[in-house]
Design a protein around this motif. Structure first.
Motif, mmCIF file in Angstrom:
data_model
loop_
_atom_site.group_PDB
_atom_site.id
_atom_site.type_symbol
_atom_site.label_atom_id
_atom_site.label_comp_id
_atom_site.label_asym_id
_atom_site.label_seq_id
_atom_site.Cartn_x
_atom_site.Cartn_y
_atom_site.Cartn_z
ATOM 1 N N GLN A 31 9.447 -7.969 -1.775
ATOM 2 C CA GLN A 31 10.232 -6.984 -2.634
ATOM 3 C C GLN A 31 11.464 -7.557 -3.532
ATOM 4 O OE1 GLN A 31 12.697 -4.262 -0.714
ATOM 5 N NE2 GLN A 31 12.407 -2.599 -2.378
ATOM 6 N N ASP A 118 14.751 -1.844 9.352
ATOM 7 C CA ASP A 118 15.606 -2.131 8.151
ATOM 8 C C ASP A 118 15.499 -0.852 7.438
ATOM 9 O OD1 ASP A 118 16.330 -2.694 5.337
ATOM 10 O OD2 ASP A 118 17.250 -4.410 6.469
ATOM 11 N N PRO A 119 16.465 -0.265 6.837
ATOM 12 C CA PRO A 119 16.402 1.145 5.934
ATOM 13 C C PRO A 119 15.621 1.009 4.857
ATOM 14 C CG PRO A 119 18.752 0.603 6.683
ATOM 15 C CD PRO A 119 17.779 -0.700 7.191
ATOM 16 N N VAL A 120 15.589 -0.518 4.005
ATOM 17 C CA VAL A 120 14.723 -0.483 3.076
ATOM 18 C C VAL A 120 13.320 -0.690 3.585
ATOM 19 C CG1 VAL A 120 13.951 -2.450 1.308
ATOM 20 C CG2 VAL A 120 16.325 -2.236 1.989
ATOM 21 N N GLN A 122 12.254 1.139 5.876
ATOM 22 C CA GLN A 122 11.945 2.474 6.247
ATOM 23 C C GLN A 122 11.619 3.296 4.860
ATOM 24 O OE1 GLN A 122 15.356 4.273 8.440
ATOM 25 N NE2 GLN A 122 14.994 2.657 9.973
ATOM 26 N N ASP A 123 12.258 3.162 4.046
ATOM 27 C CA ASP A 123 12.059 3.702 2.745
ATOM 28 C C ASP A 123 10.651 3.364 1.995
ATOM 29 O OD1 ASP A 123 14.585 4.975 2.641
ATOM 30 O OD2 ASP A 123 15.673 3.577 1.346
ATOM 31 N N LEU A 124 10.466 2.242 1.989
ATOM 32 C CA LEU A 124 9.069 1.653 1.775
ATOM 33 C C LEU A 124 7.954 2.246 2.547
ATOM 34 C CD1 LEU A 124 9.971 -2.024 0.851
ATOM 35 C CD2 LEU A 124 9.367 -0.148 -0.847
ATOM 36 N N LEU A 126 7.884 5.100 4.176
ATOM 37 C CA LEU A 126 7.864 6.483 3.852
ATOM 38 C C LEU A 126 7.269 6.853 2.538
ATOM 39 C CD1 LEU A 126 11.330 7.559 5.509
ATOM 40 C CD2 LEU A 126 8.825 8.000 6.449
ATOM 41 N N LYS A 127 7.685 6.049 1.349
ATOM 42 C CA LYS A 127 7.199 6.315 0.180
ATOM 43 C C LYS A 127 5.740 5.940 0.084
ATOM 44 C CE LYS A 127 11.423 4.755 -2.464
ATOM 45 N NZ LYS A 127 11.928 3.978 -3.250
ATOM 46 N N GLU A 128 5.181 4.852 0.785
ATOM 47 C CA GLU A 128 3.622 4.460 0.958
ATOM 48 C C GLU A 128 2.968 5.674 1.519
ATOM 49 O OE1 GLU A 128 0.534 2.232 0.341
ATOM 50 O OE2 GLU A 128 2.245 2.102 -0.623
ATOM 51 N N GLU A 130 3.782 8.885 1.836
ATOM 52 C CA GLU A 130 3.621 9.985 0.953
ATOM 53 C C GLU A 130 2.596 9.854 -0.206
ATOM 54 O OE1 GLU A 130 4.373 13.569 -0.484
ATOM 55 O OE2 GLU A 130 5.275 12.800 1.262
#
Length: 139
Positions: A31, A118-120, A122-124, A126-128, A130
């Motif tokens: 990233q 790591d929160p980043v 986690q976001d990745l 969850l986005k993937e 979805e």
């Protein structure tokens, strides 16, 4: 580390967690690299736009930055060089994004505990996840 004294299920969980951590680190590194590539792509776009709009003054040589030094080139060569660099950056961005998606998919299959990540990441994840759901619904 010797895990032989632990039950097999615990050893498997430890190995999965370790693999998830390594993948998470790789995701964060990719990233960061993609962010740098995006900056370079934007700089190249600005430069090419300035050439097209002829905002760059007609001089004998155009000074182009090559990392830690500058080289004076004729307009045609400078434009062509930046254009080729832009093409290479776009290809590399596409390649690295595909690598990133593959690593995120692998993380999803491991089903790690998202709370410990790591929160980043986690976001990745969850986005993937979805995106995968949306693709499945579209089919």
């Amino acid at each position: 580390m010797d895990l032989g004294h632990l039950p097999a299920e615990t050893q498997k969980l430890f190995a999965q967690t370790e693999k998830a951590e390594l993948l998470g680190e790789e995701v964060l590194e990719l990233q960061a690299f993609l962010i740098e590539l995006d900056r370079k792509r934007n700089s190249n776009m600005e430069c090419l736009g300035a050439f097209r709009r002829q905002e760059v003054h007609n001089t004998e040589k155009y000074w182009v930055n090559f990392g830690s030094f500058f080289i004076g080139l004729p307009r045609k060569n400078a434009y062509k060089m930046v254009e080729e660099d832009q093409t290479n950056v776009i290809k590399l961005v596409t390649q690295k994004r595909n690598e990133l998606k593959a690593k995120i998919r692998e993380l999803i299959t491991l089903r790690p505990n998202l709370v410990d990540m790591d929160p980043v990441v986690q976001d990745l994840l969850l986005k993937e996840q979805e995106e995968i759901r949306e693709e499945a619904l579209d089919e």
